[in-house]
Every structure is written in structure tokens, then in C-alpha cells.
Design an enzyme around this catalytic site. Sequence first.
Site, short mmCIF file in Angstrom:
data_model
loop_
_atom_site.label_atom_id
_atom_site.label_comp_id
_atom_site.label_asym_id
_atom_site.label_seq_id
_atom_site.Cartn_x
_atom_site.Cartn_y
_atom_site.Cartn_z
N GLY A 7 0.81 -1.21 0.00
CA GLY A 7 0.00 0.00 0.00
C GLY A 7 0.85 1.26 0.00
CB ALA A 8 1.78 3.81 -2.06
N GLY A 9 -0.92 4.37 0.40
CA GLY A 9 -1.98 5.32 0.72
C GLY A 9 -1.50 6.34 1.72
CG ASN A 102 -6.59 1.59 13.33
OD1 ASN A 102 -5.58 2.09 13.84
ND2 ASN A 102 -7.26 2.20 12.37
CE LYS A 185 -3.66 3.93 15.88
NZ LYS A 185 -2.98 3.70 14.59
CD GLU A 268 -9.73 0.20 9.91
OE1 GLU A 268 -8.87 -0.61 9.52
OE2 GLU A 268 -9.46 1.16 10.64
#
Length: 319
Positions: A7-9, A102, A185, A268
Site C-alpha cells: 500500500g502507498a496510501g 488498528n 492506541k 472499520e
Amino acid sequence: MQLLFLGAGATGGYFGGRLAEAGLDVTFLLRPRRAALIRAKGLIIHSPFGDATLHPAVVTDAARAPTPEVIFLTCKSYDLSAAMGAIAPAVGEHTAIVPLLNGMEHLERLDERFGARHVLGGRCAIHSEIAADGSIRHWGYFHRMRFGERDGSQSPRVAALARACAGANMDCEASRHIVADMWDKWVMLASLAGTLCLMRADLATVLAAPGGTAIFEAAVAECAAVATAAGHAPRASLMQWIRGLVAQPPPEMTASMLRDLQQGRRVEADHVIGDLIRRARSFDVATPVLDAAYCHLKCYEALAAGSASAAASGNSTSV
């Protein structure tokens, strides 16, 4: 050190880009459309820490990438199954996987697919998004990434990765307590995203509304109770930080899940809220605020799916 970013988001593009900028050997595994854009225009980052235009190695098939020493997973949790299939050809005998997702459920699924010895713990903190032109827009004053062995040891592979990342334009460190970092988190994210999505408002607006502070504090207490029951009580520093948010909320502080919801994108829900509720049930911990937030998010998903189905079929009903 060979690094592969799935991914390159907004997340993977930023952190992978900063590592490539520092001279590390970074390859991005991307979908064809994103790969074509980056090949044509470069990976563009706009940030308070400095702009960058990079031309990293890009592949659409992991079998065409050099065997990486570390794979960074930066997908959304709902894309994990596809992501695992995509990276599988690149996972060698000594490859470590750092998931920057997450929640916690992904660890179980990665362990099952690749074996626990391949899977490190990881977490990140950043405010960023993909702009309409495909560039990465980073705002705020943190761009933090942590990784480590889940048993708390300082292994040679973690030490080597930390040394490799040390010169990059980002806050990157190895952690001896990465599982606790991840739980902290999750407590912060689930309480904040759950409340803000339920109310469809930023934190300051929620806290200023009648009953808003009590609802947010109840969500925090529920998340903390689940974490404590699971053996990962939130650290005092996290709870103090949350109390500071209540006392003086930053202007327009929001959550990425709320932005996704407001823009009609996938959320999510199951991975951040639903899995926490599932664990709460196993510990007999009550979660009324999280239950309401989860119901709200699942209704959103159902309505979005229904709208897509109706649009595809050409059927609609109105009154």
C-alpha cells in the site's frame, strides 16, 4: 535492508516514502491503478515536516519484488484477507511482517496464515489523507511509527530495522512493550472514533453538547475496562492525555473513521468497535456506549450496501 510496503496510501505512502527518501531500499506493492499513477507522477508528499517527490520501485505482483527482510502492512483491516494473499509470495524464511493496522484481531489472523515467528507488533500515529490528485497530504505535528517483538525482547531483526529507520524524516523507534502500545492506541481510537461517529461531530462539539462529556468519558471507561480485563490496563500517561482532551479539546479534533463515514467510504466498524465488544462479552464487561456506536456503524454499512444494490439494479423507493 529490503523493505516492502503493501500500500502507498495515506499511511503506507507516507512512512514508506520517508524511508525511501532516507535512502532505504523500499518497494511498494500496489494495485495497478495506484502503481500507474506513482510511476507516472511519482509519490508526492506534502507535510509540515517537508515536501517530497519520490520515484520508488513499484510492483503489482509480490513475486516480482526482491525477497524483503521486512514487509509493512498498511491496509485497512477490512482488506486484510486480500493483503495477506498479496504478500504471500514475498514472505521468505526470515521475513518479518510489521502490521500498522488498528485493533488487535489482525495479529491472530496473520499468525494463523504465516506463523507467529514472522509477525511483529506495530502501531503508528499520523493525520494524513490522499488528495484528489493522488498526493499524500499530511497535517499536524506527529508522524510516529513503533514496532517490536511481541514478547518484549530486543531481537537482532528489530534492532537492525531500528538502525535502518533512524535517519528518516519521521519519529520511528523500536518498542519493548509494543503490545501495550497497541492496546493503548485501541482504547484511545475506539473511544474517540466510537463517540464521534455516534454523534457525527468533532470532539469539541460533542463535549460542548448536553451530556456529551459524560458519554465520551463512559466510552473511555468501557474501553479501558476491556483492556484491563484482557491484561493490558491502559497506562497512566494515556489516561492523563485523554483527561487533557476533555479539559481542553483541540479545535476540530476528529477521527479518521468519522471522516470515512462522512465521505461515504467503508469503515472499520468490526475491527475497531465490534472486536472490542466481542472481547468485552467474553469478560462480562458492559459496553452500552460502544454497543450504540457499533449499531450506528452497522446501520450505516447496511444502508450503504442497500444504496449500492439499488443503484446497480435501478430500483429505488421514496415517499
